[in-house]
Structure formats: C-alpha cells, structure tokens
Design a protein around this motif. Structure first.
Motif, PDB file in Angstrom:
ATOM      1  N   LEU A 206      -0.185   8.907  -1.871  1.00 53.85           N
ATOM      2  CA  LEU A 206       0.810   9.281  -2.684  1.00 53.85           C
ATOM      3  C   LEU A 206       2.184   8.697  -2.469  1.00 53.85           C
ATOM      4  O   LEU A 206       2.831   8.645  -2.930  1.00 53.85           O
ATOM      5  CB  LEU A 206       0.948  10.879  -2.484  1.00 53.85           C
ATOM      6  CG  LEU A 206      -0.605  11.634  -3.174  1.00 53.85           C
ATOM      7  CD1 LEU A 206      -0.239  13.168  -2.860  1.00 53.85           C
ATOM      8  CD2 LEU A 206      -0.734  11.504  -4.760  1.00 53.85           C
ATOM      9  N   ALA A 207       2.307   8.704  -1.029  1.00 56.69           N
ATOM     10  CA  ALA A 207       3.698   7.875  -0.566  1.00 56.69           C
ATOM     11  C   ALA A 207       3.695   6.835  -0.756  1.00 56.69           C
ATOM     12  O   ALA A 207       4.776   6.004  -1.200  1.00 56.69           O
ATOM     13  CB  ALA A 207       3.666   8.339   1.186  1.00 56.69           C
ATOM     14  N   LEU A 208       2.396   5.861  -0.967  1.00 49.80           N
ATOM     15  CA  LEU A 208       2.452   4.384  -1.305  1.00 49.80           C
ATOM     16  C   LEU A 208       2.810   4.366  -2.662  1.00 49.80           C
ATOM     17  O   LEU A 208       3.593   3.462  -3.239  1.00 49.80           O
ATOM     18  CB  LEU A 208       1.138   3.949  -1.073  1.00 49.80           C
ATOM     19  CG  LEU A 208       0.781   2.400  -1.356  1.00 49.80           C
ATOM     20  CD1 LEU A 208       1.641   1.484  -0.466  1.00 49.80           C
ATOM     21  CD2 LEU A 208      -0.657   2.147  -1.468  1.00 49.80           C
ATOM     22  N   VAL A 209       2.600   5.380  -3.739  1.00 50.41           N
ATOM     23  CA  VAL A 209       2.936   5.285  -5.074  1.00 50.41           C
ATOM     24  C   VAL A 209       4.485   5.439  -5.111  1.00 50.41           C
ATOM     25  O   VAL A 209       5.036   4.613  -5.790  1.00 50.41           O
ATOM     26  CB  VAL A 209       2.185   6.491  -5.970  1.00 50.41           C
ATOM     27  CG1 VAL A 209       2.829   6.664  -7.312  1.00 50.41           C
ATOM     28  CG2 VAL A 209       0.652   6.144  -5.935  1.00 50.41           C
ATOM     29  N   ARG A 210       4.865   6.292  -4.424  1.00 45.66           N
ATOM     30  CA  ARG A 210       6.473   6.347  -4.527  1.00 45.66           C
ATOM     31  C   ARG A 210       7.129   5.269  -3.768  1.00 45.66           C
ATOM     32  O   ARG A 210       8.296   4.678  -4.352  1.00 45.66           O
ATOM     33  CB  ARG A 210       6.931   7.574  -3.570  1.00 45.66           C
ATOM     34  CG  ARG A 210       8.331   7.844  -3.289  1.00 45.66           C
ATOM     35  CD  ARG A 210       9.250   7.810  -4.537  1.00 45.66           C
ATOM     36  NE  ARG A 210       8.972   8.635  -5.297  1.00 45.66           N
ATOM     37  CZ  ARG A 210       9.329   8.947  -6.609  1.00 45.66           C
ATOM     38  NH1 ARG A 210       9.908   7.969  -7.269  1.00 45.66           N
ATOM     39  NH2 ARG A 210       8.977  10.213  -7.483  1.00 45.66           N
ATOM     40  N   LEU A 211       6.573   4.457  -2.923  1.00 46.72           N
ATOM     41  CA  LEU A 211       7.079   3.305  -2.357  1.00 46.72           C
ATOM     42  C   LEU A 211       7.107   2.009  -3.328  1.00 46.72           C
ATOM     43  O   LEU A 211       7.869   1.417  -3.663  1.00 46.72           O
ATOM     44  CB  LEU A 211       6.165   2.830  -1.165  1.00 46.72           C
ATOM     45  CG  LEU A 211       6.873   1.563  -0.444  1.00 46.72           C
ATOM     46  CD1 LEU A 211       8.139   1.759   0.246  1.00 46.72           C
ATOM     47  CD2 LEU A 211       5.426   1.056   0.471  1.00 46.72           C
ATOM     48  N   ILE A 212       5.919   2.138  -4.247  1.00 44.16           N
ATOM     49  CA  ILE A 212       5.808   1.048  -5.276  1.00 44.16           C
ATOM     50  C   ILE A 212       6.509   1.281  -6.624  1.00 44.16           C
ATOM     51  O   ILE A 212       7.455   0.320  -7.092  1.00 44.16           O
ATOM     52  CB  ILE A 212       4.315   0.801  -5.739  1.00 44.16           C
ATOM     53  CG1 ILE A 212       3.599   0.473  -4.251  1.00 44.16           C
ATOM     54  CG2 ILE A 212       4.310  -0.083  -6.678  1.00 44.16           C
ATOM     55  CD1 ILE A 212       1.758   0.217  -4.430  1.00 44.16           C
ATOM     56  N   TYR A 213       6.484   2.331  -6.871  1.00 43.61           N
ATOM     57  CA  TYR A 213       6.988   2.576  -8.194  1.00 43.61           C
ATOM     58  C   TYR A 213       8.380   3.490  -8.163  1.00 43.61           C
ATOM     59  O   TYR A 213       9.048   3.861  -9.150  1.00 43.61           O
ATOM     60  CB  TYR A 213       6.079   3.822  -9.029  1.00 43.61           C
ATOM     61  CG  TYR A 213       5.025   2.809  -9.491  1.00 43.61           C
ATOM     62  CD1 TYR A 213       4.979   1.839 -10.275  1.00 43.61           C
ATOM     63  CD2 TYR A 213       3.837   3.341  -8.994  1.00 43.61           C
ATOM     64  CE1 TYR A 213       3.930   1.217 -10.602  1.00 43.61           C
ATOM     65  CE2 TYR A 213       2.460   2.786  -9.153  1.00 43.61           C
ATOM     66  CZ  TYR A 213       2.569   1.545 -10.308  1.00 43.61           C
ATOM     67  OH  TYR A 213       1.508   1.021 -10.450  1.00 43.61           O
ATOM     68  N   GLY A 214       9.284   3.689  -6.981  1.00 44.31           N
ATOM     69  CA  GLY A 214      10.494   4.374  -6.666  1.00 44.31           C
ATOM     70  C   GLY A 214      11.354   3.750  -7.611  1.00 44.31           C
ATOM     71  O   GLY A 214      11.386   2.400  -7.513  1.00 44.31           O
ATOM     72  N   PRO A 215      12.144   4.453  -8.507  1.00 43.93           N
ATOM     73  CA  PRO A 215      13.031   3.768  -9.368  1.00 43.93           C
ATOM     74  C   PRO A 215      14.419   3.259  -8.549  1.00 43.93           C
ATOM     75  O   PRO A 215      14.865   2.058  -8.969  1.00 43.93           O
ATOM     76  CB  PRO A 215      13.510   4.693 -10.196  1.00 43.93           C
ATOM     77  CG  PRO A 215      13.345   5.956  -9.763  1.00 43.93           C
ATOM     78  CD  PRO A 215      12.165   5.821  -8.584  1.00 43.93           C
ATOM     79  N   THR A 216      14.767   3.881  -7.560  1.00 45.17           N
ATOM     80  CA  THR A 216      15.768   3.181  -6.827  1.00 45.17           C
ATOM     81  C   THR A 216      15.447   2.841  -5.319  1.00 45.17           C
ATOM     82  O   THR A 216      14.471   3.045  -4.843  1.00 45.17           O
ATOM     83  CB  THR A 216      16.859   4.287  -6.876  1.00 45.17           C
ATOM     84  OG1 THR A 216      16.631   5.341  -6.105  1.00 45.17           O
ATOM     85  CG2 THR A 216      17.468   4.614  -8.100  1.00 45.17           C
ATOM     86  N   ALA A 217      16.397   2.141  -4.696  1.00 44.59           N
ATOM     87  CA  ALA A 217      16.041   1.508  -3.452  1.00 44.59           C
ATOM     88  C   ALA A 217      15.948   2.792  -2.554  1.00 44.59           C
ATOM     89  O   ALA A 217      15.088   2.993  -1.421  1.00 44.59           O
ATOM     90  CB  ALA A 217      17.059   0.592  -2.902  1.00 44.59           C
TER      91      ALA A 217
END
Length: 92
Positions: free
Chosen positions: A21-32
């Motif tokens: 789940l954290a990897l999803v945030r890392l890949i698809y995070g809209p901002t830095a």
C-alpha cells in the motif's frame, strides 16, 4: 494458546501488505511530498519487517542492521525534505 511464531508470521504478512500500500503511494503520489511520505513509510515498514524476521530466525544481527537502516532512512528523509523546501523557495 496461540504460538508466538504464528503471531510473528501473521505480523510479517501484514507488514508486507502495508508495504504494498505504501508502494502505491510512492508510485502514484501526485506531489513530491506525497512520494517522500510513501518512501518514509516504506523504510519504516522495512525496519519493522527486519525486526520481525530477526525475531523469527533468532538472529540478533538483524536488529542491529534495522537500527542502522532506520538511522540512514531518517537522515535521507531530512535531506529530501530540505531539498524540496529549497526548491519551493527558489520558485517563489
């Protein structure tokens, strides 16, 4: 009574799910900053997984490695946060 090894194995599996789940945030995070939070979460979960693995296999060295990894992760997160902050100041 539930054996301790069973609980540790379930904990390890849950950590892997949370890591995905954290990897999803890392890949698809809209901002830095979203990506930095995802990376920090991934490193925290990795440290927890190292400690659980060290407990399951009775290897004390894994806990030492986890502590060093946590320290390096903290320093890297601070460095990235300062870089993002300086980048924002330059844009203004």
């Amino acid at each position: 009574m539930i054996p301790v090894l069973f609980i540790l194995n379930i904990t390890f599996i849950l950590l892997m799910i949370f890591g995905m789940l954290a990897l999803v945030r890392l890949i698809y995070g809209p901002t830095a900053p979203d990506r930095v939070v995802g990376l920090d979460t991934m490193t925290t979960i990795t440290v927890a997984a190292m400690i659980v693995y060290g407990t399951i296999t009775a290897q004390v060295v894994m806990i030492d490695v986890a502590l060093v990894y946590a320290l390096l992760s903290f320093v890297a997160t601070i460095y990235i946060a300062r870089y993002i902050e300086e980048k924002k100041k330059e844009e203004m």
